[in-house]
Design a protein around this motif. Structure first.
Motif, PDB file in Angstrom:
ATOM      1  N   GLN A 480     -48.460  89.019  37.799  1.00  0.00           N
ATOM      2  CA  GLN A 480     -47.123  89.581  37.614  1.00  0.00           C
ATOM      3  C   GLN A 480     -47.208  90.985  37.024  1.00  0.00           C
ATOM      4  N   GLY A 481     -48.187  91.210  36.167  1.00  0.00           N
ATOM      5  CA  GLY A 481     -48.377  92.548  35.617  1.00  0.00           C
ATOM      6  C   GLY A 481     -48.673  93.565  36.700  1.00  0.00           C
ATOM      7  N   TYR A 482     -49.544  93.198  37.638  1.00  0.00           N
ATOM      8  CA  TYR A 482     -49.827  94.099  38.765  1.00  0.00           C
ATOM      9  C   TYR A 482     -48.570  94.366  39.584  1.00  0.00           C
ATOM     10  N   PHE A 483     -47.824  93.293  39.901  1.00  0.00           N
ATOM     11  CA  PHE A 483     -46.619  93.447  40.715  1.00  0.00           C
ATOM     12  C   PHE A 483     -45.610  94.352  40.012  1.00  0.00           C
ATOM     13  N   SER A 484     -45.381  94.107  38.725  1.00  0.00           N
ATOM     14  CA  SER A 484     -44.402  94.885  37.983  1.00  0.00           C
ATOM     15  C   SER A 484     -44.797  96.358  37.914  1.00  0.00           C
ATOM     16  N   ASN A 485     -46.058  96.630  37.616  1.00  0.00           N
ATOM     17  CA  ASN A 485     -46.527  98.021  37.572  1.00  0.00           C
ATOM     18  C   ASN A 485     -46.341  98.708  38.916  1.00  0.00           C
ATOM     19  N   PHE A 486     -46.660  97.986  39.990  1.00  0.00           N
ATOM     20  CA  PHE A 486     -46.543  98.564  41.324  1.00  0.00           C
ATOM     21  C   PHE A 486     -45.089  98.878  41.656  1.00  0.00           C
ATOM     22  N   ILE A 487     -44.188  97.967  41.319  1.00  0.00           N
ATOM     23  CA  ILE A 487     -42.765  98.189  41.589  1.00  0.00           C
ATOM     24  C   ILE A 487     -42.262  99.420  40.834  1.00  0.00           C
ATOM     25  N   LYS A 488     -42.781  99.616  39.647  1.00  0.00           N
ATOM     26  CA  LYS A 488     -42.328 100.727  38.807  1.00  0.00           C
ATOM     27  C   LYS A 488     -42.927 102.068  39.216  1.00  0.00           C
ATOM     28  N   THR A 489     -44.200 102.063  39.631  1.00  0.00           N
ATOM     29  CA  THR A 489     -44.914 103.333  39.804  1.00  0.00           C
ATOM     30  C   THR A 489     -45.593 103.523  41.154  1.00  0.00           C
ATOM     31  N   GLY A 490     -45.680 102.453  41.966  1.00  0.00           N
ATOM     32  CA  GLY A 490     -46.448 102.542  43.202  1.00  0.00           C
ATOM     33  C   GLY A 490     -47.931 102.348  42.981  1.00  0.00           C
ATOM     34  N   ASN A 491     -48.309 101.983  41.754  1.00  0.00           N
ATOM     35  CA  ASN A 491     -49.714 101.750  41.394  1.00  0.00           C
ATOM     36  C   ASN A 491     -49.758 100.495  40.533  1.00  0.00           C
ATOM     37  N   PRO A 492     -50.546  99.468  40.902  1.00  0.00           N
ATOM     38  CA  PRO A 492     -50.548  98.216  40.136  1.00  0.00           C
ATOM     39  C   PRO A 492     -51.305  98.295  38.819  1.00  0.00           C
ATOM     40  N   ASN A 493     -52.103  99.320  38.629  1.00  0.00           N
ATOM     41  CA  ASN A 493     -52.951  99.399  37.443  1.00  0.00           C
ATOM     42  C   ASN A 493     -52.140  99.670  36.186  1.00  0.00           C
ATOM     43  N   GLY A 494     -52.642  99.140  35.063  1.00  0.00           N
ATOM     44  CA  GLY A 494     -51.968  99.346  33.788  1.00  0.00           C
ATOM     45  C   GLY A 494     -52.789  98.791  32.647  1.00  0.00           C
ATOM     46  N   THR A 495     -52.323  99.021  31.454  1.00  0.00           N
ATOM     47  CA  THR A 495     -53.024  98.597  30.250  1.00  0.00           C
ATOM     48  C   THR A 495     -53.265  97.095  30.239  1.00  0.00           C
ATOM     49  N   GLY A 496     -54.509  96.712  29.942  1.00  0.00           N
ATOM     50  CA  GLY A 496     -54.857  95.310  29.811  1.00  0.00           C
ATOM     51  C   GLY A 496     -55.184  94.599  31.105  1.00  0.00           C
ATOM     52  N   LEU A 497     -55.138  95.301  32.220  1.00  0.00           N
ATOM     53  CA  LEU A 497     -55.427  94.687  33.517  1.00  0.00           C
ATOM     54  C   LEU A 497     -56.741  95.217  34.079  1.00  0.00           C
ATOM     55  N   PRO A 498     -57.533  94.366  34.728  1.00  0.00           N
ATOM     56  CA  PRO A 498     -58.752  94.862  35.384  1.00  0.00           C
ATOM     57  C   PRO A 498     -58.420  95.949  36.397  1.00  0.00           C
ATOM     58  N   ALA A 499     -59.272  96.952  36.485  1.00  0.00           N
ATOM     59  CA  ALA A 499     -59.020  98.081  37.380  1.00  0.00           C
ATOM     60  C   ALA A 499     -58.961  97.618  38.829  1.00  0.00           C
ATOM     61  N   TRP A 500     -57.977  98.145  39.543  1.00  0.00           N
ATOM     62  CA  TRP A 500     -57.762  97.789  40.955  1.00  0.00           C
ATOM     63  C   TRP A 500     -57.797  99.075  41.778  1.00  0.00           C
ATOM     64  N   PRO A 501     -58.900  99.373  42.422  1.00  0.00           N
ATOM     65  CA  PRO A 501     -58.984 100.604  43.215  1.00  0.00           C
ATOM     66  C   PRO A 501     -58.239 100.481  44.536  1.00  0.00           C
ATOM     67  N   ALA A 502     -57.656 101.578  44.972  1.00  0.00           N
ATOM     68  CA  ALA A 502     -57.019 101.629  46.287  1.00  0.00           C
ATOM     69  C   ALA A 502     -58.085 101.687  47.366  1.00  0.00           C
ATOM     70  N   LEU A 503     -57.703 101.312  48.587  1.00  0.00           N
ATOM     71  CA  LEU A 503     -58.628 101.433  49.716  1.00  0.00           C
ATOM     72  C   LEU A 503     -58.954 102.904  49.944  1.00  0.00           C
ATOM     73  N   GLN A 504     -60.204 103.181  50.257  1.00  0.00           N
ATOM     74  CA  GLN A 504     -60.648 104.545  50.503  1.00  0.00           C
ATOM     75  C   GLN A 504     -61.185 104.658  51.928  1.00  0.00           C
ATOM     76  N   LYS A 505     -60.794 105.718  52.625  1.00  0.00           N
ATOM     77  CA  LYS A 505     -61.236 105.894  54.010  1.00  0.00           C
ATOM     78  C   LYS A 505     -62.736 106.107  54.119  1.00  0.00           C
ATOM     79  N   GLN A 506     -63.300 106.865  53.195  1.00  0.00           N
ATOM     80  CA  GLN A 506     -64.690 107.277  53.316  1.00  0.00           C
ATOM     81  C   GLN A 506     -65.601 106.561  52.324  1.00  0.00           C
ATOM     82  N   ALA A 507     -65.171 105.448  51.767  1.00  0.00           N
ATOM     83  CA  ALA A 507     -65.983 104.742  50.783  1.00  0.00           C
ATOM     84  C   ALA A 507     -65.996 103.251  51.113  1.00  0.00           C
TER      85      ALA A 507
END
Length: 538
Positions: A480-507
């Motif tokens: 729910q923390g990821y969902f809420s952060n994403f709804i607010k900012t377009g990015n699910p990452n936030g304090t206290g949550l494991p880092a979630w990298p976006a998909l990368q074209k060249q990586a």
């Protein structure tokens, strides 16, 4: 007619006069159609059963949604509106709406705003159910928990099955857009227009609308992103298990019109007037009977100017951040093996019998080397073919042509045992450690289709069937923390949550694996997705 829906709402305008800051009085909000009065619950203001379009009954059956009629005085918004016409297909659906009806185009709002000037981010959630069942009143979609994170939450009803997707040459002819079918998707698009024009009255920001859904709801999110009717309203999207870009893509309009003609003949109706005069229960019963034609999403030339796959490939969809993923057991291994024992020999034979000349490629992409491999690999294949591949394809194309970050997850937390099963274990004197036995009972099962909904929306307490454990609440809090952060900012990452990298074209592709030990890691199973991708290109 959808254009007229939009123009009528816009020309009418609306006055922001929500009375959300008086704790002593029921909350009120003034919409374009009139004044609503809802209820409070623990600081959240709740408005249920709000009409966002006219009842699609009588001559409006199988027509695009029309503007809701205005009302004078105060309209009470304290009860869920009727759910769309449907049969009790799925045992896990627990409705709070009182009845089924063609008069079903209602939405529900949960807002934490204390005034109409707060401009909070907005979540619009579309329910699942195979486009044949579901309702915005289901406990698992309740918006109160996610609203507590600072989000205005909305659930939306839309027409289903024959009422939502029936196409017919005469309907196409009468339509100003020369299209028929997709009425359920048009309902969703009309709801998004209503939200854009009215949500400020509930303390929401019309420029920050994230759409989300699971299963058919996720298919719907992929559809709304592709449609010119709604793509410019959306600021973000969340898809849980499903898209229109998989192996079963929307059908051509002419094909679905043929099914419509066949169905009309079965009903003995020789005209649209005759079809519209039939009782809704009779139409539903006939449509859901064995052997009746099905009415899928269609490339109608209006909601979809061309196929969704073409739209995404050309980069013509909504260019918004996307959070998307699927579960570890979307489908069971028995859909591959049937009643046969899970042995290497039976697995090989099943693939050869089912897939013919595709079997060698599948055996390479989904290999088994011992008996222990058979169940997990057959489960993965069944899940990928059912819904995971299409979800992967959506995320893959959006990351290439959508111009904004894409965050992909893989959910694997199984539900715990049921309370009944736990009670039996506690009474079983032969079990020295019943809780350990309960954990073992679910250890070999993956996360089934749809089970992540209650975790993601913070609604575990609404489901009284399962013996939720502390780990379940931990996973729910993280998701729910990821969902809420994403709804607010377009990015699910936030304090206290494991880092979630976006998909990368060249990586190397990194995926978030959601379980008790949530973490990002390299993508698994890509060979299977690429193989199914090749099938779609032949």
């Amino acid at each position: 007619m959808f254009a007229s829906f939009l123009s009528l709402i816009v020309s009418a305008g609306f006055t922001v006069s929500a009375q959300l800051n008086n704790p002593a009085a029921p909350p009120q909000a003034r919409t374009v159609n009139g004044l609503l009065e809802g209820t409070h619950h623990s600081g959240i203001h709740i408005f249920k059963g709000i009409p966002f379009a006219a009842p699609p009954t009588g001559q409006l059956r199988w027509k695009e949604p029309q503007p809701a009629p205005n009302w004078t005085g105060i309209r009470m918004a304290t009860q869920f509106g009727p759910r769309a016409m449907q049969l009790p297909i799925y045992s896990d659906m627990n409705f709070r709406s009182a009845s089924v009806s063609e008069d079903c185009l209602y939405l529900n709002v949960w807002t934490p705003a204390s005034s109409s000037s707060e401009k909070l981010p907005v979540l619009v959630y579309f329910y699942g159910g195979g486009f044949r069942a579901g309702d915005g009143s289901e406990f698992r979609y309740d918006g109160e928990s996610i609203a507590r994170t600072g989000v205005v939450a909305i659930t939306v009803n839309y027409r289903l099955a024959v009422f939502g997707f029936f196409a017919h040459p005469a309907l196409t002819k009468e339509s100003p857009h020369h299209a028929s079918g997709n009425y359920g998707l048009l309902d969703q698009a009309a709801a998004l227009v209503w939200v854009q024009q009215n949500i400020a009255a509930f303390g929401g920001d019309p420029k920050r609308i994230t759409i989300a859904g699971e299963s058919a709801g996720s298919f719907s999110v992929s559809a709304q992103m592709a449609s010119p009717l709604s793509k410019n309203i959306i600021s973000g999207a969340i898809g849980e298990s499903g898209s229109l870009l998989g192996l079963n893509t929307p059908a051509p309009l002419t094909e679905v019109e043929k099914s419509g003609l066949e169905f009309a003949q079965k009903l003995g109706a020789g005209s649209l007037d005759a079809l519209r005069a039939l009782p809704a229960d009779e139409v539903l019963k006939a449509a859901e009977s064995q052997g009746a034609p099905r009415f899928p999403v269609t490339v109608d030339g209006y909601f979809f100017p061309k196929s969704p796959l073409e739209i995404y490939a050309a980069g013509e969809q909504a260019h918004v951040p996307l959070l998307v993923g699927w579960n570890s057991e979307e489908n069971g291994f028995k859909s591959i093996l049937g009643a046969d024992e899970p042995t290497v020999t039976n697995y090989t034979k099943a693939l050869q019998n089912r897939y013919g000349d595709r079997a060698p490629g599948l055996l390479k992409a989904y290999p088994v080397f011992s008996e222990a491999d058979v169940v997990p690999m057959a489960t993965r294949l069944a899940s990928d073919q059912f819904i995971a591949y299409g979800t992967w394809k959506w995320s893959d194309l959006q990351s290439k042509t959508g111009g904004k970050p894409v965050y992909r997850y893989f959910y694997s937390r199984p539900r715990p045992v049921t309370k009944i099963a736990m009670a039996k274990m506690l009474l079983d004197s032969s079990l020295k450690a019943p809780f350990a036995a309960a954990a073992k009972a679910v250890a070999n099962h993956g996360a089934g289709h749809s089970i992540e909904i209650e975790y993601a929306l913070g609604n575990l307490p609404t489901n009284l069937v399962y013996e939720w454990q502390s780990d379940d609440y931990l996973v729910s809090s993280v998701m729910q923390g990821y969902f809420s952060n994403f709804i607010k900012t377009g990015n699910p990452n936030g304090t206290g949550l494991p880092a979630w990298p976006a998909l990368q074209k060249q990586a190397p592709v990194s995926v978030l694996y959601i379980d008790v030990d949530t973490h990002a890691a390299a993508e698994k199973g890509r060979d299977g997705y690429l193989l199914m991708d090749a099938w779609g290109k032949k």
